[in-house]
Structures are given as structure tokens and as C-alpha cells.
Motif scaffolding. Structure first.
Motif, PDB file in Angstrom:
ATOM      1  N   GLN A 143       0.733  -1.044   0.340  1.00 25.05           N
ATOM      2  CA  GLN A 143      -0.062   0.338   0.174  1.00 25.05           C
ATOM      3  C   GLN A 143       0.768   1.403  -0.037  1.00 25.05           C
ATOM      4  O   GLN A 143       0.859   2.050  -0.790  1.00 25.05           O
ATOM      5  N   LEU A 144       1.984   1.063   0.386  1.00 28.17           N
ATOM      6  CA  LEU A 144       2.842   2.184   0.228  1.00 28.17           C
ATOM      7  C   LEU A 144       4.007   2.656  -0.719  1.00 28.17           C
ATOM      8  O   LEU A 144       2.954   3.866  -1.037  1.00 28.17           O
ATOM      9  N   LEU A 145       4.133   1.516  -1.157  1.00 27.74           N
ATOM     10  CA  LEU A 145       4.801   1.655  -2.197  1.00 27.74           C
ATOM     11  C   LEU A 145       3.750   2.090  -3.379  1.00 27.74           C
ATOM     12  O   LEU A 145       3.861   3.079  -3.853  1.00 27.74           O
ATOM     13  N   THR A 146       2.150   1.511  -3.902  1.00 28.25           N
ATOM     14  CA  THR A 146       1.463   2.194  -4.228  1.00 28.25           C
ATOM     15  C   THR A 146       0.889   4.342  -4.086  1.00 28.25           C
ATOM     16  O   THR A 146       0.732   4.534  -4.773  1.00 28.25           O
ATOM     17  N   ALA A 147       1.212   4.529  -3.180  1.00 33.23           N
ATOM     18  CA  ALA A 147       0.299   5.644  -2.662  1.00 33.23           C
ATOM     19  C   ALA A 147       1.755   6.631  -2.869  1.00 33.23           C
ATOM     20  O   ALA A 147       1.818   7.491  -3.593  1.00 33.23           O
ATOM     21  N   ILE A 148       3.128   5.910  -2.526  1.00 33.15           N
ATOM     22  CA  ILE A 148       4.404   6.810  -2.859  1.00 33.15           C
ATOM     23  C   ILE A 148       4.330   7.451  -4.005  1.00 33.15           C
ATOM     24  O   ILE A 148       4.371   8.598  -4.876  1.00 33.15           O
ATOM     25  N   ALA A 149       4.485   6.523  -5.168  1.00 42.20           N
ATOM     26  CA  ALA A 149       4.352   5.624  -6.907  1.00 42.20           C
ATOM     27  C   ALA A 149       3.446   7.280  -7.401  1.00 42.20           C
ATOM     28  O   ALA A 149       3.176   7.746  -8.507  1.00 42.20           O
ATOM     29  N   ASP A 150       2.187   7.489  -6.502  1.00 41.12           N
ATOM     30  CA  ASP A 150       1.070   7.041  -7.067  1.00 41.12           C
ATOM     31  C   ASP A 150       1.200   9.452  -7.058  1.00 41.12           C
ATOM     32  O   ASP A 150       0.869  10.156  -7.983  1.00 41.12           O
ATOM     33  N   THR A 151       1.574   9.258  -5.934  1.00 42.58           N
ATOM     34  CA  THR A 151       1.728  10.970  -5.204  1.00 42.58           C
ATOM     35  C   THR A 151       3.299  11.222  -6.307  1.00 42.58           C
ATOM     36  O   THR A 151       3.061  12.643  -6.903  1.00 42.58           O
ATOM     37  N   TRP A 152       3.923  11.038  -6.718  1.00 41.90           N
ATOM     38  CA  TRP A 152       5.123  11.215  -7.251  1.00 41.90           C
ATOM     39  C   TRP A 152       4.784  11.859  -8.788  1.00 41.90           C
ATOM     40  O   TRP A 152       5.332  12.027  -9.747  1.00 41.90           O
ATOM     41  N   SER A 153       3.706  10.540  -8.858  1.00 44.78           N
ATOM     42  CA  SER A 153       3.345  10.885 -10.507  1.00 44.78           C
ATOM     43  C   SER A 153       2.127  11.474 -11.014  1.00 44.78           C
ATOM     44  O   SER A 153       2.020  12.583 -11.534  1.00 44.78           O
ATOM     45  N   THR A 154       0.868  12.033  -9.759  1.00 43.73           N
ATOM     46  CA  THR A 154       0.239  13.118  -9.718  1.00 43.73           C
ATOM     47  C   THR A 154       0.572  14.489  -9.218  1.00 43.73           C
ATOM     48  O   THR A 154      -0.228  15.085  -9.697  1.00 43.73           O
ATOM     49  N   ARG A 155       1.415  14.048  -7.878  1.00 42.47           N
ATOM     50  CA  ARG A 155       1.711  15.460  -7.058  1.00 42.47           C
ATOM     51  C   ARG A 155       2.872  15.828  -6.935  1.00 42.47           C
ATOM     52  O   ARG A 155       3.454  15.962  -5.533  1.00 42.47           O
ATOM     53  N   ARG A 156       3.376  15.707  -8.251  1.00 41.52           N
ATOM     54  CA  ARG A 156       4.790  15.823  -7.778  1.00 41.52           C
ATOM     55  C   ARG A 156       5.541  16.905  -7.279  1.00 41.52           C
ATOM     56  O   ARG A 156       6.210  17.161  -6.158  1.00 41.52           O
ATOM     57  N   GLN A 157       4.343  18.581  -6.835  1.00 42.39           N
ATOM     58  CA  GLN A 157       5.137  19.791  -6.246  1.00 42.39           C
ATOM     59  C   GLN A 157       5.196  19.269  -4.934  1.00 42.39           C
ATOM     60  O   GLN A 157       5.910  19.761  -4.053  1.00 42.39           O
ATOM     61  N   ASP A 158       4.326  18.207  -4.584  1.00 41.68           N
ATOM     62  CA  ASP A 158       3.728  17.976  -3.244  1.00 41.68           C
ATOM     63  C   ASP A 158       5.260  17.541  -2.630  1.00 41.68           C
ATOM     64  O   ASP A 158       5.974  18.180  -1.064  1.00 41.68           O
ATOM     65  N   VAL A 159       5.287  16.675  -3.156  1.00 42.34           N
ATOM     66  CA  VAL A 159       6.967  15.874  -2.829  1.00 42.34           C
ATOM     67  C   VAL A 159       7.932  17.162  -2.526  1.00 42.34           C
ATOM     68  O   VAL A 159       9.102  16.863  -1.687  1.00 42.34           O
ATOM     69  N   PHE A 160       8.310  17.657  -3.646  1.00 44.47           N
ATOM     70  CA  PHE A 160       9.200  18.506  -4.004  1.00 44.47           C
ATOM     71  C   PHE A 160       9.374  19.285  -2.089  1.00 44.47           C
ATOM     72  O   PHE A 160      10.144  19.908  -1.890  1.00 44.47           O
ATOM     73  N   ASP A 161       7.879  20.334  -1.989  1.00 46.47           N
ATOM     74  CA  ASP A 161       7.763  20.729  -1.063  1.00 46.47           C
ATOM     75  C   ASP A 161       8.026  19.810   0.358  1.00 46.47           C
ATOM     76  O   ASP A 161       8.406  20.440   0.872  1.00 46.47           O
ATOM     77  N   ALA A 162       7.564  19.217   0.820  1.00 43.52           N
ATOM     78  CA  ALA A 162       8.158  18.149   1.958  1.00 43.52           C
ATOM     79  C   ALA A 162      10.037  18.024   1.653  1.00 43.52           C
ATOM     80  O   ALA A 162       9.972  18.115   2.782  1.00 43.52           O
ATOM     81  N   SER A 163      10.000  17.891   0.426  1.00 43.16           N
ATOM     82  CA  SER A 163      11.336  17.684   0.583  1.00 43.16           C
ATOM     83  C   SER A 163      12.238  18.832   1.178  1.00 43.16           C
ATOM     84  O   SER A 163      13.303  18.617   1.642  1.00 43.16           O
ATOM     85  N   ALA A 164      12.162  19.672   0.405  1.00 43.60           N
ATOM     86  CA  ALA A 164      12.068  20.970   0.764  1.00 43.60           C
ATOM     87  C   ALA A 164      12.207  21.147   1.889  1.00 43.60           C
ATOM     88  O   ALA A 164      13.617  21.835   2.675  1.00 43.60           O
ATOM     89  N   ALA A 165      11.526  21.097   2.320  1.00 49.23           N
ATOM     90  CA  ALA A 165      10.814  21.208   4.731  1.00 49.23           C
ATOM     91  C   ALA A 165      11.897  20.650   4.686  1.00 49.23           C
ATOM     92  O   ALA A 165      12.492  21.084   6.171  1.00 49.23           O
ATOM     93  N   ILE A 166      12.396  19.393   4.658  1.00 47.01           N
ATOM     94  CA  ILE A 166      12.966  18.045   5.478  1.00 47.01           C
ATOM     95  C   ILE A 166      14.479  18.547   4.839  1.00 47.01           C
ATOM     96  O   ILE A 166      15.473  18.995   6.004  1.00 47.01           O
ATOM     97  N   VAL A 167      14.670  19.499   4.269  1.00 49.63           N
ATOM     98  CA  VAL A 167      16.423  19.175   4.010  1.00 49.63           C
ATOM     99  C   VAL A 167      16.681  20.642   4.510  1.00 49.63           C
ATOM    100  O   VAL A 167      17.554  20.311   5.544  1.00 49.63           O
ATOM    101  N   THR A 168      15.872  21.580   4.872  1.00 49.09           N
ATOM    102  CA  THR A 168      16.152  22.531   5.671  1.00 49.09           C
ATOM    103  C   THR A 168      15.986  22.582   6.801  1.00 49.09           C
ATOM    104  O   THR A 168      16.940  22.851   7.835  1.00 49.09           O
ATOM    105  N   GLU A 169      14.951  21.507   7.389  1.00 49.18           N
ATOM    106  CA  GLU A 169      15.535  20.865   8.966  1.00 49.18           C
ATOM    107  C   GLU A 169      16.945  19.882   8.998  1.00 49.18           C
ATOM    108  O   GLU A 169      17.229  20.437  10.365  1.00 49.18           O
ATOM    109  N   LEU A 170      17.101  19.204   8.508  1.00 46.25           N
ATOM    110  CA  LEU A 170      18.164  18.861   8.672  1.00 46.25           C
ATOM    111  C   LEU A 170      19.318  19.426   8.344  1.00 46.25           C
ATOM    112  O   LEU A 170      19.941  19.556   9.372  1.00 46.25           O
TER     113      LEU A 170
END
Length: 674
Positions: A143-170
Motif C-alpha cells: 500500500q505504501l509503495l503504491t501511494a508513494i508512486a501515485d504521489t510522485w506521478s500526480t502530485r510531484r510538487q507536494d513531494v518537492f515541498d516536503a523534501s525542501a522542508a525536511i532538508v532545511t530542517e536537516l
């Protein structure tokens, strides 16, 4: 149909990591971390599925069996991701970065670690173990794999926003600890120690609640505090914890050596993997405690732990393997647990019943399916019978299936082992332990060090590609300094200096004296450059650098001594915040600070025919002392220091202040008590 650029085979069979090789037969197209795999993710425009674990990890094996060996799950992984496997022990830099991301996202971490990254390696979703079917609020892995693959395909900007926030915190987290805290003086150390002792579990020993981890470095720090101050209450805390661990199931009552942790608060049931680093740290502590407190249990644990390391972890080339697995043939405790009937079958009725009472084995069992892990609630009344029973049970256990061994040789952990064996060997007059440490040190410098730079790990004769991190340089430098003190061979101090100078050049923060990065300035660029001064299961690279610098400052010429001493002091000053706010997370910092507060003590024995003051010096020296012996002018500490009236003589100094020379063990003991 998969893109032609897919790396469509499993590429782990040539790895120098036994953990990665365990996954070489998975239907997952696992890749090793490297430029080719990362470029594949960019070419395919798919996320990276990063799985990090280690060979002795029980739940890593569980997830592998449930998901990575499953054809359907593997097909889903291969189609939608570039799948990368990492051994956390071989790449602690990657483990540190993505563990921080996991903790930031979920509030907790652990292994197996499962992270989803952009093709530029920025994390956007992280977790740990995922089951094959939904369980206890967790989605299934599919289920997780399917959800991640779907998010990458259909909501790519959400992925980039999440990764940018995490990298800033790191990147905020990797800023390092600021200087300018309270001075680490006697009052400061007393307050830190009091805070640690206030957390003691006075019922069962140790600190905190279940699961309980053996706090080797922390106990070493507390023991050094007792030696400096004479605070008997602190010694009582040390005794209770040392005894509780030694009598519990976390300690192997037959073969010696400690398991990784106890799942309960009473030290009864271990998580069965045995790690080199735990046993090295605990050997150092128990050997030190045996010199301070003449307790047969403590002496036996120190000796048996050293023998366990030599017998079960030593590799063909004289170094030490990383770990014994938690599982045996996929079953926890299969090698180690017993029933009363098995004891009687092995020993005969009378000895079997006696052993069941001695080792707290009963029909109810303390583990699973009526099985018990051996404990030793009290010392045996008949030591000859105890020795005979242990031998018989050990022989019987040896023909059971045995846990797997991770033969990977990690530089830092072998450095810890060398230091522990040296200190245990010279303190107890056991030359074979020192000889084993020398052999290991020679092999590490021959295979893992080239042109002053260190490699992280090797397997057999193959040295891995992973470059050394700060702890590798620091632990090996401490070990080389210990070998110099044990042997008097100047090559070891030359090697110490070479490692320290390389570490200063490549790991020190040029803008903040005493602050250290965990990766070199010319290492692979990650999303952030790791820098974690907190002591964990192993001492941090920063605290170990402080120890190496403090020790070396007493062994080198005055110019280098001043440089190393200043860096050690600057490093310790940055630890004030840890020791003040989270002292249990600064166990090794405490040990180094106590050595510094004591001077550190330096004992130079100018040898003469017929003398044996050297043995007394090594037996009496408090933890963290620097002890050398040799002929006049043979090393820095022996310059212009001859035997007095032809009699072997000890010169005792604290920092820059020296006592009068002494020529007897009694006078040396008095000098060290002042």
C-alpha cells in the motif's frame, strides 16, 4: 514494460558488506549507493527507495523475508523505484543523514529504515519497518509503495515541498553545538554526575526503563569521576549496574560477552545480537572496574568478555568481526535458551538440577515456549562445580546451530577493541590480549590506511570503497596511542600523529575551533554534511577526537602538544551543553572531561634492571591516565628522567604540575591519591 535505462539486475553479490550480500538473491533489483544508481533515478525520473539496515538486525531480516523475497512486492518496487540497499555500519554518513530525516518526520527511528528520496537524494517520506499486510495502524508495504508512486506521478510538487522542508530542517540540525557554555570544572562535573545518578533504576540497575542498553561509556565516565573525587555514592551506582548486567541474561553466562540490549528492565531477556562495539566498550569498563573494585564477578566478566572477543569475533587476519546475528536459522534465542530438561539431559540429574537453580531456569521459562535465558542471580558456592558445569553446557551449546557472523571489519570498532584489549591486558598482566591488539593494529594500518587516509571497512582481503568518517580516524588514533603506551614502539605514536593531523585537516570546522564534521571535506556531498556530537551506542566522533587529542598532547613534543591540547579543550568546551542538558547522552564526553579534570594524570616509569614499578603503575593508574615506561630519553615523557639511585622510578604529573619522583608501589599509590 520497464524503461531500458533500468538497472534490471540485483547488484549486491560483489559487495564487501555481508548484510548487502544477504540480499543478493532477492528479486528486488537492489543497487549499491553510488553514481550509477543515482543517475538511473534521474534518467528514469523515478524516486529512490532507500533501505538501510545491518546484518544483526532481527526486524531487517523479518522485512526481507516478508517483502523483499516476495515476487509481487519486488515487481512493484522495481517498476516504480530505483532500489538501493545500504549497510548502516559501512556507511554511517548516509545512516546519520536519513535517520535524522526519519526522526524529524516520525518522531522515532530504527532499523530497518525505509526512506523515499527524490532523484537528487532529498528525502520526502521516511519510516522504518512496514508489514506485508495492514497491522496496528500501519499500512502494508505494498500500500505504501503504491501511494508513494501515485504521489510522485500526480502530485510531484507536494513531494518537492516536503523534501525542501525536511532538508532545511536537516541543515539546521547539522549546525553544531555552540561554544560558550559553563566551564567544565569540578562543580560542573559533580552536577552532571548527580543528574545521571538521579536517573538510576535503583531496583534493577542501569538507567531508564525497558528496553535497556548497556551503558559502557557512561559507566566508564562515572568510574573515573569516583576515582577523581572518592564519591562512594557514585561507585555504588556503578557497582549496582555492573553487577545487574553481569548477572542478567544480557550477559552470556557460558561464553562471555554481552548482547545488544535487554528487552525488559531487569536485564533478563536480551535481543541476542552481540556487537563488537558493545563488547569493546564494556570490556574497557569492566577491566577498569576490576582494578578499582576487587570483585570476582567483575574480574570474571572482564576476562570472559576478552576471551569471547578473541574466540568468536576474531577474523582470519587478526582483526575483529562486526557482530553475531540476533537470530539463528531465523529463530531468536535458538542457540542460547534452555529448559530444565535440557540441562538435566546434558549434565545428569544432580548437576542439571543444581544448574537450573544456579542459572534461574524453571519450567515456566523466562523467554519463549518454556525456554529460559541463563542468569546468575548469585555467585556459586562451589566454583569447581561451576566451572565444570559451564564447560559441559558450553560444549553442548557448541553443537547447536550457531548465529551467523558479520565478518566485516570496521575501522572504528576495531579501534575500540584494540584500546579495550590493551587496557585490559596491561591492567591484568595478560600479554596475549595486548599481543592480539598489536596484531589487529598492524593489520588495520596495513589494509585500511593509505597515504594518511582511512577506509571505513573491509571484508576478507577486500577493502571497501567507503571512506573513513571521523570516528574511524579518532578511534584508531586512540588505539594507536594505547599501543604506544603498551609497547613503547615509537611507530605507534607516529601513526597517532599522522591520523590526528589528517583528521584536523579534513574534519575540523575551520570557522569553529573544537567543532567537528563527521565526514571529510573531500567526501561525497550529501544533502547535508553530518555533524552529531551526541554519544550513542558508540562514542561520537567528536568526543573520541577529544580523547585522542588529550592523550596525544601528553605524548608528543611541546609544539604539537600545545596544538592538540588547545583543540581538546575547545572540543570539550562544546560538550558543556550536552553534559548539562542531557548528560546520559554524553557518557564518553564525561569520561574525557574527567580525564582532563585530573590533569590528565601522566605516569612515566624510568626502568632499571630488576624493577617492576611499571606493572604497579599500570595497575594503579586511574582511567584516562597516560602511562609510559622505558629507558631515559626514550620518549617525550621520559626526557631527562633517569632512575633515581639506579632504582626504577615513577614520575607523576597532572597537566603541567609534577610530584617528586617515587621508587616504590606504595609511594606511587600515595602520589596518585593526592
Amino acid at each position: 514494460m520497464l524503461d531500458a535505462t533500468v538497472l534490471n539486475t540485483n547488484a549486491l553479490d560483489e559487495s564487501t558488506s555481508p548484510y548487502l550480500r544477504q540480499h543478493a538473491d532477492n528479486p528486488v533489483h537492489w543497487q549499491q549507493w553510488g553514481p550509477q544508481a543515482l543517475q538511473s533515478a534521474r534518467d528514469r525520473d523515478v524516486p529512490i527507495l532507500l533501505s538501510i539496515g545491518y546484518s544483526a538486525c532481527h526486524w531487517c531480516h523479518v522485512m526481507a523475508h516478508e517483502s523483499f523475497e516476495d515476487e509481487t512486492t519486488a515487481a512493484l518496487m522495481n517498476e516504480n523505484f530505483v532500489c538501493i540497499k545500504v549497510d548502516r555500519e559501512e556507511r554511517p554518513d548516509l545512516d546519520s543523514v536519513y535517520m535524522n530525516a526519519t526522526v524529524a518526520m516520525t518522531g522515532q527511528g530504527g532499523w530497518p529504515m525505509t526512506c523515499f528520496l527524490t532523484p537528487e537524494t532529498e528525502p520526502f517520506y521516511c519510516g522504518t519497518y512496514y508489514p506485508p499486510t495492514p497491522r496496528q495502524g500501519m499500512p502494508s508495504f505494498e500500500q505504501l509503495l503504491t501511494a508513494i508512486a501515485d504521489t510522485w506521478s500526480t502530485r510531484r510538487q507536494d513531494v518537492f515541498d516536503a523534501s525542501a522542508a525536511i532538508v532545511t530542517e536537516l541543515r539546521k540540525q547539522s549546525a553544531g553545538i555552540p561554544a560558550g557554555g559553563r566551564p567544565i570544572d569540578a562543580d560542573f562535573l559533580a552536577a552532571s554526575v548527580a543528574a545521571i545518578c538521579a536517573d538510576e533504576d535503583t531496583t534493577f540497575g542501569g538507567f531508564g526503563q525497558a528496553p535497556k542498553f548497556p551503558p559502557g561509556a557512561l559507566l566508564e565516565g562515572l568510574l573515573r569521576h569516583y576515582e577523581r573525587t572518592g564519591n562512594g555514592e557514585v561507585l555504588d551506582v556503578v557497582r549496582r549496574t555492573a553487577s545487574a548486567m553481569a548477572r542478567g541474561g544480557i550477559y552470556d553466562q557460558l561464553g562471555g560477552g554481552f548482547a545488544r540490549y535487554s528487552v525488559d528492565a531487569e536485564w533478563i531477556v536480551p535481543h541476542f545480537e552481540k556487537m563488537l562495539y558493545d563488547n569493546a566498550l564494556l570490556l574497557r569498563f569492566y577491566a577498569h572496574a576490576a582494578r578499582v573494585d576487587d570483585d570476582p564477578l567483575i574480574r570474571r566478566v572482564a576476562s570472559d568478555t576478552a576471551e569471547f572477543m578473541l574466540r568468536e569475533l576474531r577474523t582470519a587476519n587478526g582483526c575483529f568481526a562486526s557482530a553475531l546475528d540476533a537470530d539463528t536459522e531465523g529463530v531468536e534465542g535458538l542457540t542460547y535458551a534452555w529448559t530444565p530438561e535440557q540441562l538435566i539431559e546434558t549434565l545428569g540429574f544432580e548437576d542439571g538440577v543444581w544448574a537450573a537453580g544456579l542459572f534461574a531456569v524453571n519450567s515456566a521459562g523466562t523467554f519463549e515456549a518454556g525456554m529460559s535465558v541463563l542468569q546468575l542471580p548469585a555467585e556459586p558456592e562451589d566454583y569447581d562445580r561451576f566451572a565444570r558445569v559451564r564447560r559441559a553446557l558450553s560444549d553442548a551449546r557448541a553443537i547447536r546451530p550457531q548465529p551467523g557472523r558479520d565478518d566485516k571489519v570496521v575501522t572504528a570498532w576495531n579501534g575500540l577493541a584494540i584500546t579495550a584489549l590493551v587496557e585490559a591486558g596491561i591492567g591484568s598482566n595478560t600479554p596475549k590480549w595486548v599481543d592480539a591488539a598489536v596484531e589487529c593494529g598492524e593489520q588495520l594500518f596495513a589494509a585500511h590506511v593509505e597515504s594518511g587516509r582511512v577506509r571505513r571497512a573491509s571484508l576478507g582481503s577486500a577493502v571497501g570503497d567507503a571512506t573513513g568518517v571521523l570516528e574511524d580516524y579518532a578511534c584508531l588514533a586512540v588505539a594507536a596511542a594505547a599501543l604506544f603506551q603498551a609497547t613503547g614502539d615509537s611507530v605507534w605514536i607516529e601513526r597517532t600523529v599522522s591520523l590526528l593531523d589528517a583528521a584536523i585537516e579534513h574534519f575540523a570546522d575551520p570557522d569553529d575551533a573544537g567543532s567537528w564534521f563527521d565526514t571529510a571535506d573531500d567526501a561525497e556531498t550529501l544533502v547535508t554534511r553530518p555533524r552529531d556530537p551526541i554519544d550513542g551506542a558508540t562514542p561520537s566522533g567528536a568526543s573520541t577526537m577529544a580523547e585522542a587529542l588529550l592523550t596525544a598532547a601528553a605524548l608528543v613534543d611541546h609544539t604539537s602538544s600545545a596544538r592538540y591540547g588547545e583543540l581538546a579543550a575547545a572540543s570539550l568546551a562544546r560538550a558543556a551543553l550536552i553534559l548539562e542538558r542531557a548528560p546520559r547522552s554524553g557518557g564518553h564526553w564525561l569520561a574525557v572531561a574527567e580525564a582532563s579534570a585530573s590533569g590528565p594524570i601522566q605516569i612515566a616509569v624510568s626502568i632499571a634492571p630488576g624493577g617492576d614499578l611499571m606493572s604497579a603503575a599500570r595497575r594503579l593508574a586511574p582511567g584516562g591516565s597516560v602511562v609510559v615506561a622505558g629507558e631515559t630519553d626514550s620518549s617525550v615523557l621520559l626526557m631527562d628522567r633517569p632512575p633515581v639511585d639506579g632504582v626504577e622510578t615513577a614520575y607523576v604529573c597532572r597537566g603541567f604540575v609534577c610530584d617528586r619522583p617515587v621508587t616504590s608501589a606504595e609511594d606511587l599509590s600515595l602520589a596518585l591519591q593526592r
